[in-house]
Write a protein that holds these residues in place. Structure first.
Motif, mmCIF file in Angstrom:
data_model
loop_
_atom_site.group_PDB
_atom_site.id
_atom_site.type_symbol
_atom_site.label_atom_id
_atom_site.label_comp_id
_atom_site.label_asym_id
_atom_site.label_seq_id
_atom_site.Cartn_x
_atom_site.Cartn_y
_atom_site.Cartn_z
ATOM 1 N N ILE B 66 0.859 -1.136 0.151
ATOM 2 C CA ILE B 66 -0.153 -0.039 0.208
ATOM 3 C C ILE B 66 0.945 1.308 -0.081
ATOM 4 O O ILE B 66 0.436 2.223 -0.747
ATOM 5 C CB ILE B 66 -1.082 -0.073 0.970
ATOM 6 C CG1 ILE B 66 -1.944 1.060 0.690
ATOM 7 C CG2 ILE B 66 -0.271 0.178 2.403
ATOM 8 C CD1 ILE B 66 -3.317 0.638 1.941
ATOM 9 N N LEU B 67 2.007 1.228 0.701
ATOM 10 C CA LEU B 67 3.084 2.308 0.664
ATOM 11 C C LEU B 67 3.371 2.322 -0.911
ATOM 12 O O LEU B 67 3.549 3.674 -1.183
ATOM 13 C CB LEU B 67 3.987 2.167 1.812
ATOM 14 C CG LEU B 67 3.646 2.143 3.294
ATOM 15 C CD1 LEU B 67 4.790 1.641 4.002
ATOM 16 C CD2 LEU B 67 3.124 3.683 3.700
ATOM 17 N N ALA B 68 3.752 1.447 -1.324
ATOM 18 C CA ALA B 68 4.053 1.569 -2.918
ATOM 19 C C ALA B 68 3.042 2.286 -3.822
ATOM 20 O O ALA B 68 3.353 3.115 -4.564
ATOM 21 C CB ALA B 68 4.719 0.147 -3.379
ATOM 22 N N GLU B 69 1.959 1.671 -3.592
ATOM 23 C CA GLU B 69 0.699 2.256 -4.294
ATOM 24 C C GLU B 69 0.689 3.975 -4.060
ATOM 25 O O GLU B 69 0.487 4.639 -4.865
ATOM 26 C CB GLU B 69 -0.448 1.671 -3.958
ATOM 27 C CG GLU B 69 -0.734 0.301 -4.360
ATOM 28 C CD GLU B 69 -0.573 0.186 -6.218
ATOM 29 O OE1 GLU B 69 -1.188 1.225 -6.777
ATOM 30 O OE2 GLU B 69 -0.081 -0.648 -6.421
ATOM 31 N N MET B 70 0.801 4.423 -2.604
ATOM 32 C CA MET B 70 0.709 5.571 -2.535
ATOM 33 C C MET B 70 1.604 6.399 -3.206
ATOM 34 O O MET B 70 1.297 7.483 -3.330
ATOM 35 C CB MET B 70 0.610 5.755 -0.905
ATOM 36 C CG MET B 70 -0.340 5.354 -0.043
ATOM 37 S SD MET B 70 -0.065 5.127 1.814
ATOM 38 C CE MET B 70 0.314 6.801 2.269
ATOM 39 N N ALA B 71 2.970 5.943 -3.159
ATOM 40 C CA ALA B 71 4.150 6.436 -3.644
ATOM 41 C C ALA B 71 3.612 6.880 -5.090
ATOM 42 O O ALA B 71 3.918 7.888 -5.595
ATOM 43 C CB ALA B 71 5.278 5.561 -3.430
ATOM 44 N N LYS B 72 3.356 5.832 -5.850
ATOM 45 C CA LYS B 72 2.935 5.904 -7.348
ATOM 46 C C LYS B 72 1.933 6.887 -7.513
ATOM 47 O O LYS B 72 1.924 7.730 -8.577
ATOM 48 C CB LYS B 72 2.615 4.565 -7.754
ATOM 49 C CG LYS B 72 3.593 3.563 -8.232
ATOM 50 C CD LYS B 72 2.947 2.390 -9.001
ATOM 51 C CE LYS B 72 2.926 1.085 -8.120
ATOM 52 N NZ LYS B 72 2.431 -0.121 -9.173
ATOM 53 N N ALA B 73 0.990 6.905 -6.749
ATOM 54 C CA ALA B 73 -0.231 8.015 -6.867
ATOM 55 C C ALA B 73 0.526 9.416 -6.556
ATOM 56 O O ALA B 73 -0.038 10.503 -7.447
ATOM 57 C CB ALA B 73 -1.438 7.846 -5.800
ATOM 58 N N LEU B 74 1.426 9.577 -5.855
ATOM 59 C CA LEU B 74 1.721 10.900 -5.453
ATOM 60 C C LEU B 74 2.838 11.413 -6.835
ATOM 61 O O LEU B 74 2.767 12.384 -7.098
ATOM 62 C CB LEU B 74 2.704 10.981 -4.350
ATOM 63 C CG LEU B 74 1.996 10.973 -2.721
ATOM 64 C CD1 LEU B 74 2.803 10.652 -1.654
ATOM 65 C CD2 LEU B 74 1.345 12.196 -2.730
ATOM 66 N N LYS B 75 3.418 10.404 -7.266
ATOM 67 C CA LYS B 75 4.416 10.506 -8.419
ATOM 68 C C LYS B 75 3.540 11.083 -9.738
ATOM 69 O O LYS B 75 3.867 11.851 -10.305
ATOM 70 C CB LYS B 75 5.187 9.408 -8.446
ATOM 71 C CG LYS B 75 5.524 9.015 -10.133
ATOM 72 C CD LYS B 75 6.950 9.560 -10.526
ATOM 73 C CE LYS B 75 7.036 10.027 -11.999
ATOM 74 N NZ LYS B 75 7.568 9.268 -13.084
ATOM 75 N N GLN B 76 2.400 10.211 -9.654
ATOM 76 C CA GLN B 76 1.375 10.557 -10.884
ATOM 77 C C GLN B 76 0.678 12.007 -10.658
ATOM 78 O O GLN B 76 0.530 12.821 -11.698
ATOM 79 C CB GLN B 76 0.493 9.380 -10.998
ATOM 80 C CG GLN B 76 0.718 8.350 -11.906
ATOM 81 C CD GLN B 76 -0.146 7.340 -11.645
ATOM 82 O OE1 GLN B 76 -1.117 7.363 -10.983
ATOM 83 N NE2 GLN B 76 0.058 5.947 -12.069
ATOM 84 N N ALA B 77 0.376 12.394 -9.279
ATOM 85 C CA ALA B 77 -0.117 13.678 -9.173
ATOM 86 C C ALA B 77 0.954 14.877 -9.125
ATOM 87 O O ALA B 77 0.596 15.866 -9.236
ATOM 88 C CB ALA B 77 -0.597 13.510 -7.982
ATOM 89 N N GLY B 78 1.995 14.467 -9.545
ATOM 90 C CA GLY B 78 3.063 15.696 -9.681
ATOM 91 C C GLY B 78 4.365 15.800 -8.945
ATOM 92 O O GLY B 78 5.338 16.657 -8.827
#
Lengths: 241, 241
Positions: B66-78
Motif C-alpha cells: 500500500i505504501l508503494a501504491e501511495m508513492a505511485k499516486a503521489l508521483k502521478q499527481a506531480g
C-alpha cells in the motif's frame, strides 16, 4: 472499515494556513482510537494557484485551469469526492466539475444549508468574504435561492477586509487584527444581519463565536462536518448547487 | 518562483496527527509573505495503512504494497520527490523506492546526518523509537555506519514506549504521559546517551527540548528542514542511505 469509507480529495493551499486549519479540524472531529479509524485524505496543497480575487477583478490569470488539473490529479490518486478549502475559488467550480466525474462538494451550498438547519426562519445574514467571492455573488445567489437576504461589506469596508485577509495570509493573527475583523462583522450586524457567515477560510483563523453577539457560521467548520459525514457515508452527496 | 521549486509528495497518515504536525511545521518554517511563496505539498494522509510495528513483528499484513501504491499516486499527481512522516515505516523503504523513479528522502539518514552536523564528535546517542523501528535496526545501522553507538529501550521500557505511542495516537498528550516519555529518555541518558533521538514522529508531540538535560534531535523537525531545503533547491538530494 476502510472499504465503507470514501477517500476525500482536498483542493488546498488557497491559502495553506486555511488548509492546515481544515486538516486539524477534520482530525479533531473524527472520533478515533487508532490511526486506522481516521479518514483517508488526499491533500493537494498548491499555494502556486493564481490569486482568485485578482482573477475575478480581471487583474490576473484565471486559476480555473490549474484547479481543474489539481482535481484530475486527486481523482487519479484515488479521491472519491472533492472539497476545496477556499470560498472565492468556488467562482471556478464549473471548470473543476467539467474536468472530473467525481462529485464536488461546495463549501458555499454546504454553508448555506448549515445556516438553514441551525437558524430556521432566519431572514438576513451578513457575509464576510473576499472581493472575488462577493463580486461573483456566490453567497448572495445561494441564499437568495432560499429567500434569504444578504448584507455584505461595501466601499471602504470591503477594501479593509482585503487588507486584513492579506495580513492573515502573511501570518498576522494578532489582537489588533482580530478586533478589526470583529468591527467589520459588527457593522453588518448593525445593518440588520441576524447571523454572520465567515465566508472566507481565513476568517475563522481570527474570528470566533464568542467574539460576536449573534451566531457565527464558520464555513471551514461546516465543510469539515460535511466532509466527515460524506466520507463516512452518513450523508449522501446531492448534486444541486 | 514556482518553476524553480520542487513539489513534495508526503506519505502520511502514519499517524495523521504526526502528519498534521509536519504540515504545520513546514508552514511555520517557510518564510512567506503571500500564499504563492509556500511549498506545493501533495499529502497522501492514509491512516488505513496496516500497522507497521505489528507487520515487523509478524503479527499483521505488510504495509509495503500500500505504501508503494501511495508513492505511485503521489508521483502521478506531480511529486518531484517523496518523504514519509513515520520512522518505523522506513523498514519498507525498498518497496517504495522500487515502485517509483523519483527520489525518496529518508527521515532516518536525514536525522542521522543532522545529528552529526549539530553534535560533531558525539559517540553515543539514545534512540526513542517504536518496536518496529528498533527491531529492524534502522537507526542502529545508520549510526553504526558513522561509528556512533546507540542505546535503545529494552525489555519493560520498550513495552512502555509502545503503550505511550498508542495513547498518543488515541489523542492523549497530557502531563502524565509527557512525564512518562521524559522518564524513558532519562533512562537512556543515565545509560550514557549524550543526546536523544526522537526517532518516532509521535514523540515530538509530547517531548520537547526543554524537557531534557541534553540535546534532543527531533526527527520531524529534521525532515521539515530537509524537505524545505530540497524543495527550494538549496540542498541536493543524494541517494546514499
Amino acid at each position: 472499515m476502510s472499504s465503507e469509507q470514501k477517500t476525500v480529495g482536498v483542493l488546498g493551499g488557497l491559502g495553506p494556513e486555511a488548509t492546515l486549519d481544515f486538516f486539524a479540524k477534520v482530525l479533531q472531529k473524527t472520533p478515533a482510537k487508532a490511526d486506522q479509524e481516521h479518514l483517508h485524505l488526499l491533500i493537494n496543497n498548491n499555494p502556486k494557484v493564481p490569486n482568485r480575487n485578482e482573477a475575478v477583478a480581471g487583474l490576473g490569470p484565471s486559476p480555473g485551469p490549474i484547479l481543474a488539473e489539481m482535481a484530475k490529479a486527486l481523482k487519479q490518486a484515488g479521491a472519491d469526492f472533492l472539497v476545496m478549502v477556499c470560498n472565492a475559488a468556488h467562482a471556478f467550480q464549473a471548470e473543476i466539475e467539467a474536468a472530473v466525474d467525481i462529485p464536488f462538494v461546495s463549501i458555499i451550498s454546504e454553508t448555506r444549508d448549515a445556516t438553514l438547519r441551525q437558524l430556521p426562519g432566519v431572514k438576513t445574514v451578513g457575509v464576510l468574504a473576499s472581493s472575488g467571492c462577493l463580486n461573483t455573488g456566490l453567497y448572495q445567489n445561494a441564499f437568495a435561492k432560499k429567500g434569504i437576504s444578504t448584507i455584505i461589506p461595501t466601499g471602504r469596508a470591503r477594501d479593509e477586509f482585503m487588507e486584513l485577509l492579506y495580513r492573515i495570509k502573511a501570518g498576522d493573527k494578532g489582537t489588533e487584527l482580530r478586533l478589526s475583523m470583529r468591527a467589520l462583522a459588527m457593522q453588518l450586524i448593525q445593518q440588520g444581519a441576524e447571523a454572520i457567515i465567515a465566508g472566507c477560510t481565513e476568517v475563522p483563523l481570527v474570528l470566533f463565536d464568542e467574539d460576536l453577539p449573534c451566531p457565527l457560521i464558520n464555513s471551514t467548520d461546516v465543510l469539515v462536518e460535511s466532509t466527515i459525514a460524506y466520507a463516512q457515508g452518513r450523508r449522501k452527496i446531492e448534486s444541486e448547487p
